[in-house]
Enzyme design. Sequence first.
Site, PDB file in Angstrom:
ATOM      1  N   CYS A   1      64.933  97.358 -32.502  1.00 53.91           N
ATOM      2  CA  CYS A   1      64.431  96.542 -33.620  1.00 53.91           C
ATOM      3  C   CYS A   1      65.554  96.208 -34.588  1.00 53.91           C
ATOM      4  O   CYS A   1      65.537  96.613 -35.765  1.00 53.91           O
ATOM      5  CB  CYS A   1      63.293  97.264 -34.318  1.00 53.91           C
ATOM      6  SG  CYS A   1      61.804  97.356 -33.313  1.00 53.91           S
TER       7      CYS A   1
ATOM      8  N   TYR B   1      83.698 104.901 -24.496  1.00 53.02           N
ATOM      9  CA  TYR B   1      83.088 104.723 -25.812  1.00 53.02           C
ATOM     10  C   TYR B   1      81.659 104.191 -25.781  1.00 53.02           C
ATOM     11  O   TYR B   1      81.136 103.800 -26.818  1.00 53.02           O
ATOM     12  CB  TYR B   1      83.958 103.817 -26.705  1.00 53.02           C
ATOM     13  CG  TYR B   1      85.330 104.391 -26.935  1.00 53.02           C
ATOM     14  CD1 TYR B   1      85.509 105.506 -27.733  1.00 53.02           C
ATOM     15  CD2 TYR B   1      86.440 103.838 -26.318  1.00 53.02           C
ATOM     16  CE1 TYR B   1      86.763 106.052 -27.922  1.00 53.02           C
ATOM     17  CE2 TYR B   1      87.707 104.370 -26.493  1.00 53.02           C
ATOM     18  CZ  TYR B   1      87.856 105.479 -27.305  1.00 53.02           C
ATOM     19  OH  TYR B   1      89.104 106.027 -27.478  1.00 53.02           O
TER      20      TYR B   1
END
Length: 471
Positions: free
Chosen positions: A391, A421
């Site tokens: 969201c 990463y």
Amino acid sequence: MASNPLAPSWLPVPEDANALVPSLWARTVTRSEGGLTVGGVRAEELAERFGTPLYVIDETEARERAAEVVRAFESAFAEIGTAARVYYAGKAFLSIEFARWMAEAGLSIDVCSGGELAVALAAGVDPGRLGFHGNNKSPAEIDRAVAVGVGAVVIDNVQEIDRVADAAERHGVVQSVRLRVNSGVHAHTHAFLATAHEDQKFGIALEDAADAVARIRSRSSLAFRGLHCHIGSQIFGADGFAESAARLLRLHRELLAGGDVPELNLGGGFGIAYTVADDPAPIEELARRIAETVAAGCEELDIPLPVVAFEPGRSIAGTAGLTLYTVGTTKDVRVAYQDDGETAVRRYVSVDGGMSDNARPALYEAQYSARIANRVSSVEPELVRVAGKHCESGDIVVDAEYLPGDIRPGDLLAVPATGAYCWALSSNYNYLGRPPVVAVRDGSARVIVRGETEADLLARDAAYEGEKAER
């Protein structure tokens, strides 16, 4: 086909939106009519067995990249008459198995937290082959590092000098240390990734380094090994490393007046290709250029050649990894791109992961690429933006890519160069469990880091555990 006016200027329309750009993918990745295969295992099989999102690490690629980096630096510095030491930067990606692969390839390992130290020790890595970084190591972390015999602690600030010295005295040892300094060289990278300029949290200014080294040498429980510098990440050329080395060597010569300075650590940050626009220099070229600079600098300053250390992470783990997603929805959005109201269509392709498994686009505006992994399509390419399911409007996985225009719900999407990463920065945002990490090699696949389930997430909630106990 004409390019979409919404596409960035660096992104060409591919002749074949199924074709793989070799520099972006592990070398075992191949494509057939049935989709992608990595490490001899079909992407569809991986998704069926382990679900998506799924981190996939090509073990052969990781091991070969590690060995290539070691060979490149050892060879380049042998040519000038000294040795090179290579540390794998664990912050890129670290698990017990991966740490073992790195040690078996001849690398030492750089850790920057108590947790990373624990993983390296659990992998059976010799503590003497570990370097311990961090700008705010806790007293407990320092004490443990000294107690287990970590090869070198990188001093990041003056407060750490006494903390490390006191811990060494308590344990009756002499602890080797390096001093991290800021060379002032600005890497050509995102501002958050440039780590050698003055206005940031890491290291000590060059002009303050001599006093800090004097303090280190005043403590009998410390052994000063040399300077350390890291100029940034995702760096494609050697110029920044060369200039940083030249500056450090001048300080290195000054410090020789007070005692031995056997090492010089120039850090890491070597870049990889994430898109067709990226063109990093080969690691052999970087190693040669840096070695030549060090040799010339030492000759000019009339000082002995030090042992030179490096800390690559992304350049080993990055291309060894890819992430598999399942497409959930697609949506065409008409976007104005000129003041006169001219519009074009951008297709949003939403997948079952996002910023919780790859935070780099949101953090650094990082660019990625993608390919459909379960089939080949002859349909003309369309501009897409791959979005996550979180969201957040900034939850973008791939900002711009051309994929076949018939991409549809249920398709499997592969994003290359996610070995570094991505898992390391993953989170439980929106209460999504972190995906598993699967290693593939020679046609077989196995989990090396277990994924999280909803039960795992709920088990950490004290109220949930308490109510379970009462039932």
